[in-house]
Design a protein around this motif. Structure first.
Motif, PDB file in Angstrom:
ATOM      1  N   ALA A  64      -9.863  51.995  84.248  1.00 21.43           N
ATOM      2  CA  ALA A  64     -11.199  52.164  84.817  1.00 21.43           C
ATOM      3  C   ALA A  64     -11.273  53.425  85.668  1.00 21.43           C
ATOM      4  O   ALA A  64     -12.271  54.162  85.635  1.00 21.43           O
ATOM      5  N   ASP A  65     -10.212  53.692  86.427  1.00 27.82           N
ATOM      6  CA  ASP A  65     -10.188  54.913  87.234  1.00 27.82           C
ATOM      7  C   ASP A  65     -10.193  56.148  86.339  1.00 27.82           C
ATOM      8  O   ASP A  65     -10.890  57.132  86.620  1.00 27.82           O
ATOM      9  N   LEU A  66      -9.441  56.093  85.248  1.00 26.63           N
ATOM     10  CA  LEU A  66      -9.418  57.219  84.314  1.00 26.63           C
ATOM     11  C   LEU A  66     -10.795  57.456  83.699  1.00 26.63           C
ATOM     12  O   LEU A  66     -11.205  58.610  83.499  1.00 26.63           O
ATOM     13  N   THR A  92      -0.173  67.921  77.132  1.00 29.58           N
ATOM     14  CA  THR A  92      -0.115  67.541  75.722  1.00 29.58           C
ATOM     15  C   THR A  92      -1.217  68.195  74.899  1.00 29.58           C
ATOM     16  O   THR A  92      -0.973  68.679  73.791  1.00 29.58           O
ATOM     17  N   VAL A  93      -2.436  68.214  75.419  1.00 28.89           N
ATOM     18  CA  VAL A  93      -3.558  68.743  74.629  1.00 28.89           C
ATOM     19  C   VAL A  93      -3.682  70.254  74.747  1.00 28.89           C
ATOM     20  O   VAL A  93      -4.365  70.889  73.933  1.00 28.89           O
ATOM     21  N   GLY A  94      -3.035  70.849  75.750  1.00 30.08           N
ATOM     22  CA  GLY A  94      -3.049  72.299  75.870  1.00 30.08           C
ATOM     23  C   GLY A  94      -4.317  72.841  76.495  1.00 30.08           C
ATOM     24  O   GLY A  94      -5.166  72.089  76.996  1.00 30.08           O
ATOM     25  N   LEU A 117      -3.241  62.280  83.998  1.00 36.89           N
ATOM     26  CA  LEU A 117      -4.070  63.387  83.511  1.00 36.89           C
ATOM     27  C   LEU A 117      -3.276  64.690  83.448  1.00 36.89           C
ATOM     28  O   LEU A 117      -3.552  65.549  82.595  1.00 36.89           O
ATOM     29  N   ALA A 118      -2.285  64.841  84.315  1.00 31.41           N
ATOM     30  CA  ALA A 118      -1.419  66.020  84.230  1.00 31.41           C
ATOM     31  C   ALA A 118      -0.599  65.992  82.945  1.00 31.41           C
ATOM     32  O   ALA A 118      -0.449  67.010  82.256  1.00 31.41           O
ATOM     33  N   CYS A 131      -2.403  58.816  72.943  1.00 28.47           N
ATOM     34  CA  CYS A 131      -1.782  57.768  73.749  1.00 28.47           C
ATOM     35  C   CYS A 131      -1.279  58.369  75.057  1.00 28.47           C
ATOM     36  O   CYS A 131      -0.516  59.348  75.051  1.00 28.47           O
ATOM     37  N   LEU A 132      -1.702  57.781  76.161  1.00 29.95           N
ATOM     38  CA  LEU A 132      -1.186  58.150  77.476  1.00 29.95           C
ATOM     39  C   LEU A 132      -0.008  57.228  77.773  1.00 29.95           C
ATOM     40  O   LEU A 132      -0.191  56.020  77.957  1.00 29.95           O
ATOM     41  N   SER A 133       1.186  57.772  77.812  1.00 33.22           N
ATOM     42  CA  SER A 133       2.387  56.956  78.024  1.00 33.22           C
ATOM     43  C   SER A 133       2.431  56.475  79.472  1.00 33.22           C
ATOM     44  O   SER A 133       2.788  57.236  80.378  1.00 33.22           O
ATOM     45  N   TYR A 134       2.079  55.209  79.663  1.00 31.39           N
ATOM     46  CA  TYR A 134       2.076  54.649  81.012  1.00 31.39           C
ATOM     47  C   TYR A 134       3.417  53.972  81.275  1.00 31.39           C
ATOM     48  O   TYR A 134       3.510  52.774  81.522  1.00 31.39           O
TER      49      TYR A 134
END
Length: 231
Positions: free
Chosen positions: A142-144, A109-111, A103-104, A181-184
């Motif tokens: 699921a946590d997200l 990324t989204v500002g 989330l950080a 996209c969240l780069s995991y």
């Protein structure tokens, strides 16, 4: 004193190697009285089996991997199984702090405007043919979902489905106005490139050497040492 063996995958990317080295150094700061030894399962040396065999006294191997999979079940397990005083912990994910790191990166990324209605997040992982890896990634997703107000789905670069580009396309088909996209992945390299090329409107940076990752490693290690002491 128990030794911590920090085992990552290994990469040819100079930037990726630097990120892993920074994580290991941050773990040393978290655990100043513990010997922390870096090792790898592929591409780089020293190889985990040799490091585990050479340690004097008890040790804990903490996989610097984001889920269970072949390397935790075979490479690391084989090394740990070669001696009675060695323990393998769970990998870095799933863990609540890992969701915080994701989330950080999203916030960066989204500002300042943040996530908005109509967004859809795709948790984009490297992937594995091992079913437990998919379970672990789904647990992180699921946590997200409990932390954000927009849909979260998963996609994989290899080894499992849906592939990241397909997950992005499905999100749009379901009506998403913006797909992120969240780069995991831990660091820049091949899989980070796959995530970036999947066609999302925005793509976060890899997790990087975030201090919370070092805290996860420290948590895994101290819990394993305490469990061993308790018998």
């Amino acid at each position: 004193m128990t030794t911590l063996v920090a085992c990552s995958h290994g990469t040819r990317s100079p930037v990726g190697r630097r990120v892993v080295a920074e994580i290991v150094e941050a773990v040393r700061v978290e655990l100043p009285d513990v010997a922390v030894l870096p090792t790898f399962v592929d591409v780089q040396e020293p190889e985990v089996g040799g490091v585990v065999a050479g340690v004097t006294g008890p040790l804990v191997v903490v996989p610097l991997l984001l889920s269970r999979g072949y390397h935790t079940k075979v490479d690391i397990a084989r090394a740990v199984g070669s001696r009675a005083d060695a323990v393998q912990t769970a990998p870095l994910g799933p863990h609540p702090l890992m969701s915080e790191v994701l989330l950080a990166r999203l916030a960066e990324t989204v500002g300042p405007a943040g996530v908005r209605p109509g967004d859809h997040l795709v948790l984009a992982a490297a992937g594995s043919s091992e079913a437990v890896a998919v379970v672990d990634v789904e647990a992180t997703a699921a946590d997200l979902r409990g932390r954000v107000s927009v849909p979260v789905s998963v996609g994989f670069a290899a080894g499992a489905t849906p592939r990241i580009a397909d997950a992005v396309a499905q999100a749009r088909a379901d009506g998403a106005e913006r797909v992120v996209c969240l780069s995991y992945v831990l660091a820049p390299g091949h899989f980070a490139d796959v995530v970036r090329g999947a066609g999302a409107d925005l793509t976060t940076a890899p997790l990087g050497a975030d201090p919370r990752i070092a805290r996860i490693v420290a948590d895994r290690f101290t819990a394993a040492v305490a469990a061993s002491a308790a018998g």
